[in-house]
Every structure is written in structure tokens, then in C-alpha cells.
Design an enzyme around this catalytic site. Structure first.
Site, PDB file in Angstrom:
ATOM      1  N   LYS A  35       0.927  -1.213   0.209  1.00  0.00           N
ATOM      2  CA  LYS A  35       0.056  -0.088   0.021  1.00  0.00           C
ATOM      3  C   LYS A  35       0.839   1.135  -0.018  1.00  0.00           C
ATOM      4  CE  LYS A  35      -2.662   1.381   3.834  1.00  0.00           C
ATOM      5  NZ  LYS A  35      -2.612   2.863   3.949  1.00  0.00           N
ATOM      6  N   ASP A  63      -3.473   4.511  -1.612  1.00  0.00           N
ATOM      7  CA  ASP A  63      -4.397   4.736  -0.383  1.00  0.00           C
ATOM      8  C   ASP A  63      -4.356   6.342  -0.303  1.00  0.00           C
ATOM      9  OD1 ASP A  63      -6.090   4.645   1.660  1.00  0.00           O
ATOM     10  OD2 ASP A  63      -4.603   3.960   2.891  1.00  0.00           O
ATOM     11  N   LYS A  65      -7.302   8.149   0.196  1.00  0.00           N
ATOM     12  CA  LYS A  65      -8.488   8.461   0.731  1.00  0.00           C
ATOM     13  C   LYS A  65      -9.115   9.971   0.282  1.00  0.00           C
ATOM     14  CE  LYS A  65      -7.352   6.280   5.045  1.00  0.00           C
ATOM     15  NZ  LYS A  65      -5.902   5.532   4.701  1.00  0.00           N
ATOM     16  N   ASP A  68     -13.183  15.155  -1.971  1.00  0.00           N
ATOM     17  CA  ASP A  68     -13.174  16.551  -2.654  1.00  0.00           C
ATOM     18  C   ASP A  68     -14.531  16.626  -3.364  1.00  0.00           C
ATOM     19  OD1 ASP A  68     -12.792  19.044  -3.795  1.00  0.00           O
ATOM     20  OD2 ASP A  68     -10.625  18.846  -3.761  1.00  0.00           O
ATOM     21  N   THR A 119     -10.160   3.592  11.443  1.00  0.00           N
ATOM     22  CA  THR A 119     -10.293   2.874  12.764  1.00  0.00           C
ATOM     23  C   THR A 119      -9.354   3.375  13.916  1.00  0.00           C
ATOM     24  OG1 THR A 119      -8.050   2.081  11.667  1.00  0.00           O
ATOM     25  CG2 THR A 119      -9.932   0.699  11.535  1.00  0.00           C
ATOM     26  N   ARG A 213       2.531  -1.186  11.501  1.00  0.00           N
ATOM     27  CA  ARG A 213       3.669  -1.219  12.485  1.00  0.00           C
ATOM     28  C   ARG A 213       3.978  -2.542  13.162  1.00  0.00           C
ATOM     29  NH1 ARG A 213       0.809   4.132  15.108  1.00  0.00           N
ATOM     30  NH2 ARG A 213      -0.916   3.294  13.764  1.00  0.00           N
TER      31      ARG A 213
HETATM   32  O1  C5P Z   1      -1.100  -1.056  11.135  1.00  0.00           O
HETATM   33  P1  C5P Z   1      -0.764   0.406  11.168  1.00  0.00           P
HETATM   34  O2  C5P Z   1      -1.757   0.969  12.251  1.00  0.00           O
HETATM   35  O3  C5P Z   1       0.674   0.887  11.092  1.00  0.00           O
HETATM   36  O4  C5P Z   1      -1.353   0.626   9.768  1.00  0.00           O
HETATM   37  C1  C5P Z   1      -2.050   1.892   9.547  1.00  0.00           C
HETATM   38  C2  C5P Z   1      -2.266   1.942   7.743  1.00  0.00           C
HETATM   39  O5  C5P Z   1      -3.708   1.916   7.650  1.00  0.00           O
HETATM   40  C3  C5P Z   1      -1.930   3.441   7.494  1.00  0.00           C
HETATM   41  O6  C5P Z   1      -1.550   3.308   6.358  1.00  0.00           O
HETATM   42  C4  C5P Z   1      -3.423   3.859   7.371  1.00  0.00           C
HETATM   43  O7  C5P Z   1      -3.472   4.849   6.341  1.00  0.00           O
HETATM   44  C5  C5P Z   1      -4.291   3.063   7.011  1.00  0.00           C
HETATM   45  N1  C5P Z   1      -5.570   3.020   7.444  1.00  0.00           N
HETATM   46  C6  C5P Z   1      -6.246   3.012   8.560  1.00  0.00           C
HETATM   47  N2  C5P Z   1      -7.352   3.376   8.908  1.00  0.00           N
HETATM   48  C7  C5P Z   1      -8.168   3.463   7.705  1.00  0.00           C
HETATM   49  C8  C5P Z   1      -7.900   3.208   6.455  1.00  0.00           C
HETATM   50  C9  C5P Z   1      -6.495   3.057   6.160  1.00  0.00           C
HETATM   51  O8  C5P Z   1      -5.534   2.929   9.513  1.00  0.00           O
HETATM   52  N3  C5P Z   1      -9.621   3.367   7.922  1.00  0.00           N
END
Ligand code: C5P
Length: 240
Positions: A35, A63, A65, A68, A119, A213
């Protein structure tokens, strides 16, 4: 998508392209999708997509997101779909017209995923942002936005593993569910709030999990990814 590892999406959330490409080399046999998000794309642009594609056959998820007015985002998606990426994201909060425009702009070449509720947002954050307290539990809002996304022609949505089951139940098994906010047991706390383990997300019905992470910061990222693939395999068996 036969192997469980193909359901792992690894975000290249690093500040420069060299570091991103090091992760591609390390993980290209252990994850199914790379991604490219805001951090890397703002710095390195479309050449980041080309450089990742040169090194792996894994799918690419751009990604951005997008959020606009419909015409602006339609143009952005038209540009993105010339890059040969498999997935792009748009905020469902932008409404049906925005999502329809994006799907049209994709020309059927790229799968459009609607981001429902980040999230990193808890129920307290949602009420603080002005949502009716009935959305204290984010799942109602996720389900409503997922329905909008499906009706606008999106291929799927992004939500937490906590809502994956509800979305599959309401919208059917072919509507893709991608879940970030994945933390294996005993992970340290951070900005993600609506969390599940890899097992829970897949067991609840997710098609793909985004894991950053917990893999990136592990002493051995390949080992971390393979343990996650094992968990996915177990969840797939248990949910069958
Ligand atoms: O596992 P970690 O928290 O490090 O990964 C987060 C990734 O998931 C980020 O690239 C973030 O942009 C993406 N993400 C998110 N929540 C969303 C959509 C994508 O955390 N709703």
C-alpha cells in the site's frame, strides 16, 4: 488469493522511497499487496508506484483517501488508474455522487474502496465530531456508509475488524472488506482504537487486513508477517 499471505496488505508508511523499496525487497514473498499512502506519495509521487512494480508482482493499493467535489476526485482517479494500481480509496463521507464519479473515473481498471469510519476514531471521537449519540457504536455508521458505497458501485469498503461481520452479513460475501487497525496480541498501544487481532478480523469475514507497525517495527519483519499469515490460515479454516 489461495495463500493466506496474499490477504496481508503492507503499508509502505515511510518517508522516502529508498526505505520503502528496502521493505519491498524484504517482504515481497510474505505479503500480497503493498500500500502506497500519503506519506510516500506526497514525497515521491507516481515514480514510487513504478519503482515498487519493478520489484514485485504483488498488487498495489494507492491509498489517497480522496475527499473533494465529485468532478475533482473523478479526475484524480482517472490519473491514478493509469498507474496500474489494483485498489484506490475514497471517503464515503463524500456521499453517493462522489463515489459514483470515482467509480466512473476508474474506468473499471481499478477497484474503488470506500473508507467508512477511520479505525483511529473511537465512539467518543465520533460524538465529539458532532455525530448523533446513536452512532456511539461505530458499526451503525459503518453499515450505512458501506451500503452507500455498494450502491454507488464501489468494489468494497475499509472498516475495522469489529464491523467486518456485520458488513458481510448485510451486503454479501462478494463485497470486499479491508480492515486496518490490526494488532496481534500484546502489541503496544498507539493511535489505532477500533482494534482486532489478525485472527479476529479474518474470522469475522475480512478479505484483506492492513498490517503496518506490527510488521514494520518487529525485530524480524518477515517472521512477523509469516506468523500473521499463520493466524489468517487458522481463521480461514475456522470460519469455513
Ligand atoms: O498497522 P498500522 O496502524 O501501522 O497501519 C495503518 C495503515 O492503515 C495506515 O497506512 C493507514 O493509512 C491505514 N488505514 C487506517 N484506517 C483506515 C484506513 C486506512 O489506519 N480506516
Amino acid at each position: 488469493m489461495a495463500h493466506p499471505k496474499n490477504r496481508i496488505i503492507f503499508p509502505l508508511d515511510v518517508p522516502d522511497l529508498d526505505e520503502a523499496l528496502e521493505f519491498v525487497e524484504i517482504l515481497k514473498d510474505d505479503v500480497g499487496v503493498f500500500k502506497i499512502g500519503l506519506e510516500l506519495f506526497v514525497k515521491s509521487g507516481p515514480r514510487a508506484v513504478g519503482a515498487v512494480k519493478e520489484r514485485t508482482d504483488a498488487a498495489i493499493f494507492l491509498d489517497m483517501k480522496f475527499h473533494d467535489i465529485p468532478e475533482t476526485v473523478k479526475g484524480a482517479i482517472r490519473s491514478a488508474s493509469t498507474l496500474g494500481v489494483e485498489f484506490v480509496t475514497v471517503h464515503t463521507e463524500g456521499g453517493s455522487a462522489l463515489m459514483r464519479a470515482v467509480v466512473e473515473g476508474s474506468g473499471g481498471k481499478t477497484k474503488v474502496l470506500g473508507v467508512t469510519v477511520l479505525t483511529s476514531l473511537s465512539s467518543v471521537d465520533l460524538v465529539e465530531a458532532g455525530f448523533d449519540p446513536k452512532y456511539k457504536d461505530a458499526s451503525e455508521l459503518v453499515a450505512a456508509r458501506a451500503r452507500l458505497a455498494r450502491n454507488a458501485g464501489c468494489a468494497g469498503i475499509v472498516c475495522s475488524g469489529l464491523e467486518a461481520g456485520l458488513v458481510k452479513k448485510k451486503l454479501g460475501k462478494d463485497f470486499l472488506v479491508v480492515t486496518p487497525g490490526i494488532r496481534p496480541k500484546d502489541s503496544p498501544p498507539d493511535d489505532q482504537k477500533r482494534l482486532t487481532t489478525p485472527y479476529e478480523a479474518i474470522y469475522n469475514g475480512a478479505d484483506y487486513i492492513v498490517v503496518g507497525r506490527p510488521i514494520r517495527n518487529a525485530p524480524d519483519p518477515r517472521k512477523a508477517a509469516s506468523l500473521i499469515a499463520e493466524e489468517i490460515g487458522k481463521a480461514l479454516k475456522d470460519r469455513a
